[in-house]
Design a protein around this motif. Structure first.
Motif, PDB file in Angstrom:
ATOM      1  N   THR A  66      -2.769 -42.099 -15.448  1.00 31.26           N
ATOM      2  CA  THR A  66      -3.921 -41.210 -15.368  1.00 31.26           C
ATOM      3  C   THR A  66      -3.850 -40.342 -14.114  1.00 31.26           C
ATOM      4  O   THR A  66      -3.484 -40.820 -13.042  1.00 31.26           O
ATOM      5  N   VAL A  67      -4.200 -39.075 -14.259  1.00 29.17           N
ATOM      6  CA  VAL A  67      -4.289 -38.162 -13.117  1.00 29.17           C
ATOM      7  C   VAL A  67      -5.719 -37.639 -13.042  1.00 29.17           C
ATOM      8  O   VAL A  67      -6.244 -37.098 -14.021  1.00 29.17           O
ATOM      9  N   THR A  68      -6.360 -37.801 -11.889  1.00 29.77           N
ATOM     10  CA  THR A  68      -7.742 -37.367 -11.694  1.00 29.77           C
ATOM     11  C   THR A  68      -7.799 -36.392 -10.522  1.00 29.77           C
ATOM     12  O   THR A  68      -7.416 -36.736  -9.409  1.00 29.77           O
ATOM     13  N   LEU A  69      -8.285 -35.184 -10.773  1.00 31.79           N
ATOM     14  CA  LEU A  69      -8.445 -34.171  -9.736  1.00 31.79           C
ATOM     15  C   LEU A  69      -9.925 -33.906  -9.525  1.00 31.79           C
ATOM     16  O   LEU A  69     -10.626 -33.509 -10.455  1.00 31.79           O
ATOM     17  N   ASN A  70     -10.417 -34.173  -8.322  1.00 36.48           N
ATOM     18  CA  ASN A  70     -11.817 -33.910  -8.007  1.00 36.48           C
ATOM     19  C   ASN A  70     -12.745 -34.511  -9.060  1.00 36.48           C
ATOM     20  O   ASN A  70     -13.705 -33.884  -9.509  1.00 36.48           O
ATOM     21  N   GLY A  71     -12.437 -35.743  -9.483  1.00 35.36           N
ATOM     22  CA  GLY A  71     -13.295 -36.434 -10.445  1.00 35.36           C
ATOM     23  C   GLY A  71     -13.089 -36.060 -11.891  1.00 35.36           C
ATOM     24  O   GLY A  71     -13.793 -36.563 -12.764  1.00 35.36           O
ATOM     25  N   VAL A  72     -12.138 -35.179 -12.187  1.00 41.99           N
ATOM     26  CA  VAL A  72     -11.906 -34.708 -13.555  1.00 41.99           C
ATOM     27  C   VAL A  72     -10.561 -35.222 -14.061  1.00 41.99           C
ATOM     28  O   VAL A  72      -9.536 -35.039 -13.408  1.00 41.99           O
ATOM     29  N   GLN A  73     -10.579 -35.862 -15.236  1.00 43.57           N
ATOM     30  CA  GLN A  73      -9.351 -36.305 -15.898  1.00 43.57           C
ATOM     31  C   GLN A  73      -9.017 -35.348 -17.029  1.00 43.57           C
ATOM     32  O   GLN A  73      -9.892 -34.871 -17.738  1.00 43.57           O
ATOM     33  N   VAL A  74      -7.731 -35.062 -17.185  1.00 45.17           N
ATOM     34  CA  VAL A  74      -7.286 -34.192 -18.268  1.00 45.17           C
ATOM     35  C   VAL A  74      -6.249 -34.929 -19.092  1.00 45.17           C
ATOM     36  O   VAL A  74      -5.356 -35.589 -18.547  1.00 45.17           O
ATOM     37  N   ASP A  75      -6.347 -34.845 -20.420  1.00 44.85           N
ATOM     38  CA  ASP A  75      -5.387 -35.468 -21.312  1.00 44.85           C
ATOM     39  C   ASP A  75      -4.147 -34.583 -21.392  1.00 44.85           C
ATOM     40  O   ASP A  75      -4.157 -33.549 -22.058  1.00 44.85           O
ATOM     41  N   ASP A 135     -17.438 -26.363  -2.505  1.00 48.02           N
ATOM     42  CA  ASP A 135     -18.399 -27.360  -2.963  1.00 48.02           C
ATOM     43  C   ASP A 135     -17.761 -28.124  -4.129  1.00 48.02           C
ATOM     44  O   ASP A 135     -17.710 -27.613  -5.252  1.00 48.02           O
ATOM     45  N   PRO A 136     -17.248 -29.348  -3.895  1.00 50.07           N
ATOM     46  CA  PRO A 136     -16.556 -30.090  -4.955  1.00 50.07           C
ATOM     47  C   PRO A 136     -17.410 -30.321  -6.198  1.00 50.07           C
ATOM     48  O   PRO A 136     -16.915 -30.215  -7.319  1.00 50.07           O
ATOM     49  N   GLU A 137     -18.693 -30.639  -6.009  1.00 51.15           N
ATOM     50  CA  GLU A 137     -19.566 -30.915  -7.154  1.00 51.15           C
ATOM     51  C   GLU A 137     -19.760 -29.666  -8.011  1.00 51.15           C
ATOM     52  O   GLU A 137     -19.703 -29.729  -9.243  1.00 51.15           O
ATOM     53  N   LYS A 138     -19.951 -28.528  -7.381  1.00 53.70           N
ATOM     54  CA  LYS A 138     -20.107 -27.281  -8.127  1.00 53.70           C
ATOM     55  C   LYS A 138     -18.818 -26.938  -8.859  1.00 53.70           C
ATOM     56  O   LYS A 138     -18.851 -26.485 -10.012  1.00 53.70           O
ATOM     57  N   ALA A 139     -17.678 -27.165  -8.213  1.00 55.17           N
ATOM     58  CA  ALA A 139     -16.387 -26.880  -8.852  1.00 55.17           C
ATOM     59  C   ALA A 139     -16.201 -27.728 -10.104  1.00 55.17           C
ATOM     60  O   ALA A 139     -15.692 -27.250 -11.122  1.00 55.17           O
ATOM     61  N   ARG A 140     -16.621 -28.998 -10.048  1.00 53.04           N
ATOM     62  CA  ARG A 140     -16.517 -29.872 -11.215  1.00 53.04           C
ATOM     63  C   ARG A 140     -17.410 -29.379 -12.348  1.00 53.04           C
ATOM     64  O   ARG A 140     -17.043 -29.448 -13.523  1.00 53.04           O
ATOM     65  N   SER A 141     -18.590 -28.902 -12.010  1.00 48.62           N
ATOM     66  CA  SER A 141     -19.573 -28.519 -13.030  1.00 48.62           C
ATOM     67  C   SER A 141     -19.142 -27.297 -13.837  1.00 48.62           C
ATOM     68  O   SER A 141     -19.577 -27.132 -14.979  1.00 48.62           O
ATOM     69  N   ILE A 142     -18.303 -26.444 -13.265  1.00 53.56           N
ATOM     70  CA  ILE A 142     -17.901 -25.222 -13.964  1.00 53.56           C
ATOM     71  C   ILE A 142     -16.464 -25.297 -14.485  1.00 53.56           C
ATOM     72  O   ILE A 142     -15.970 -24.345 -15.081  1.00 53.56           O
ATOM     73  N   TYR A 143     -15.813 -26.438 -14.277  1.00 57.16           N
ATOM     74  CA  TYR A 143     -14.421 -26.564 -14.713  1.00 57.16           C
ATOM     75  C   TYR A 143     -14.336 -26.613 -16.233  1.00 57.16           C
ATOM     76  O   TYR A 143     -15.039 -27.373 -16.884  1.00 57.16           O
ATOM     77  N   ALA A 144     -13.476 -25.773 -16.805  1.00 55.00           N
ATOM     78  CA  ALA A 144     -13.320 -25.729 -18.258  1.00 55.00           C
ATOM     79  C   ALA A 144     -11.998 -26.325 -18.709  1.00 55.00           C
ATOM     80  O   ALA A 144     -11.921 -26.980 -19.746  1.00 55.00           O
ATOM     81  N   GLY A 145     -10.938 -26.124 -17.947  1.00 58.70           N
ATOM     82  CA  GLY A 145      -9.636 -26.656 -18.323  1.00 58.70           C
ATOM     83  C   GLY A 145      -9.014 -25.870 -19.473  1.00 58.70           C
ATOM     84  O   GLY A 145      -9.527 -24.834 -19.899  1.00 58.70           O
ATOM     85  N   TYR A 146      -7.923 -26.409 -20.011  1.00 57.27           N
ATOM     86  CA  TYR A 146      -7.190 -25.720 -21.071  1.00 57.27           C
ATOM     87  C   TYR A 146      -6.796 -26.710 -22.166  1.00 57.27           C
ATOM     88  O   TYR A 146      -5.615 -26.968 -22.390  1.00 57.27           O
ATOM     89  N   PRO A 147      -7.777 -27.273 -22.864  1.00 58.40           N
ATOM     90  CA  PRO A 147      -7.463 -28.241 -23.929  1.00 58.40           C
ATOM     91  C   PRO A 147      -6.756 -27.561 -25.098  1.00 58.40           C
ATOM     92  O   PRO A 147      -6.923 -26.365 -25.347  1.00 58.40           O
ATOM     93  N   SER A 148      -5.960 -28.352 -25.811  1.00 63.49           N
ATOM     94  CA  SER A 148      -5.209 -27.833 -26.947  1.00 63.49           C
ATOM     95  C   SER A 148      -5.183 -28.874 -28.050  1.00 63.49           C
ATOM     96  O   SER A 148      -5.178 -30.075 -27.783  1.00 63.49           O
TER      97      SER A 148
END
Length: 233
Positions: A37-46, A94-107
């Motif tokens: 598992t890789v977690t960046l600023n509280g966010v995990q991506v598959d 602001d780490p919390e604000k960055a997490r709240s707007i993170y969308a990522g690139y799911p496929s």
């Protein structure tokens, strides 16, 4: 051996679109998807279902950093054909604000466990330091026309001040620290004027924008002469 590599340094990729022909013409290397598992600023991506998955090269983790991922980690990037890629830590984050707007690139497409990436062949600067990619043990890579930036100990710890851990249960966890705005240079308004830098490390940029390239860095206590002003710059 894998855990030892993580304690000596791990690679973070910062994604930046480039001309597809550049990546195709460069030397290619074999990379794999992480099995942890890789977690960046509280966010995990598959990574198995991501347009820009995390990768592993030479037993080091490469984190897919598109614009969204750079924002998630409190980094700013600038690229031009003339100056190449510049990566810097944001002065306000602001780490919390960055997490709240993170969308990522799911496929919906499932990634193969084994992939190929190419070596980046353009100029690179990190926090004002020029990087010779041909001499790097963990060079910047290009994957799916996106720049993958190698973040070793000197970048993760020394340049960006991140906290990170790795263990068999939680995998790799990277936590950027919040930074608040602070005055770095104050003037009386009468120019030209001699001023003293109060910030720990201050970037001097080519233009009055955080997206422009870093010309040089100055330290707390340095004395500068302000010739002109542009708003807060």
């Amino acid at each position: 051996k894998h855990m030892k590599k993580f304690w000596t340094g791990w690679l973070v990729l910062l994604a930046l679109l480039i001309a597809p022909g550049t990546a195709q013409a460069a030397e290619t290397v074999n990379v794999t998807l992480p099995t942890f598992t890789v977690t960046l600023n509280g966010v995990q991506v598959d990574s198995s279902k991501s347009q820009y998955p995390f990768l592993v090269y030479k037993e080091i983790t490469y984190v897919p950093m598109t614009y969204d991922d750079a924002q998630l980690l409190g980094l700013s990037t600038y690229w031009s054909a003339e100056q190449g890629l510049s990566v810097n830590k944001k002065s306000v984050f602001d780490p919390e604000k960055a997490r709240s707007i993170y969308a990522g690139y799911p496929s919906e497409q499932v990634n193969s466990p084994s992939q190929q990436a190419a070596l980046a062949q353009f100029a690179i600067q990190v926090s004002g330091e020029a990087i010779d990619n041909t001499q790097e043990q963990y060079p910047l890579l290009i994957f799916r026309d996106v720049t993958y930036f190698p973040l070793t100990w000197r970048f993760a710890h020394d340049s960006f001040g991140w906290d990170y851990t790795f263990d068999q249960t939680n995998g790799l966890v990277t936590t950027p620290k919040a930074t608040a705005p602070q005055p770095v240079i104050s003037t009386s308004g009468k120019l030209p004027e001699e001023v003293r830098v109060t910030g720990n490390v201050v970037n001097i940029r080519s233009q009055a924008t955080t997206e422009s390239s870093v010309v040089v860095q100055v330290q707390s206590g340095d004395v500068l002469t302000v010739l002109s002003a542009d708003g807060d710059w």
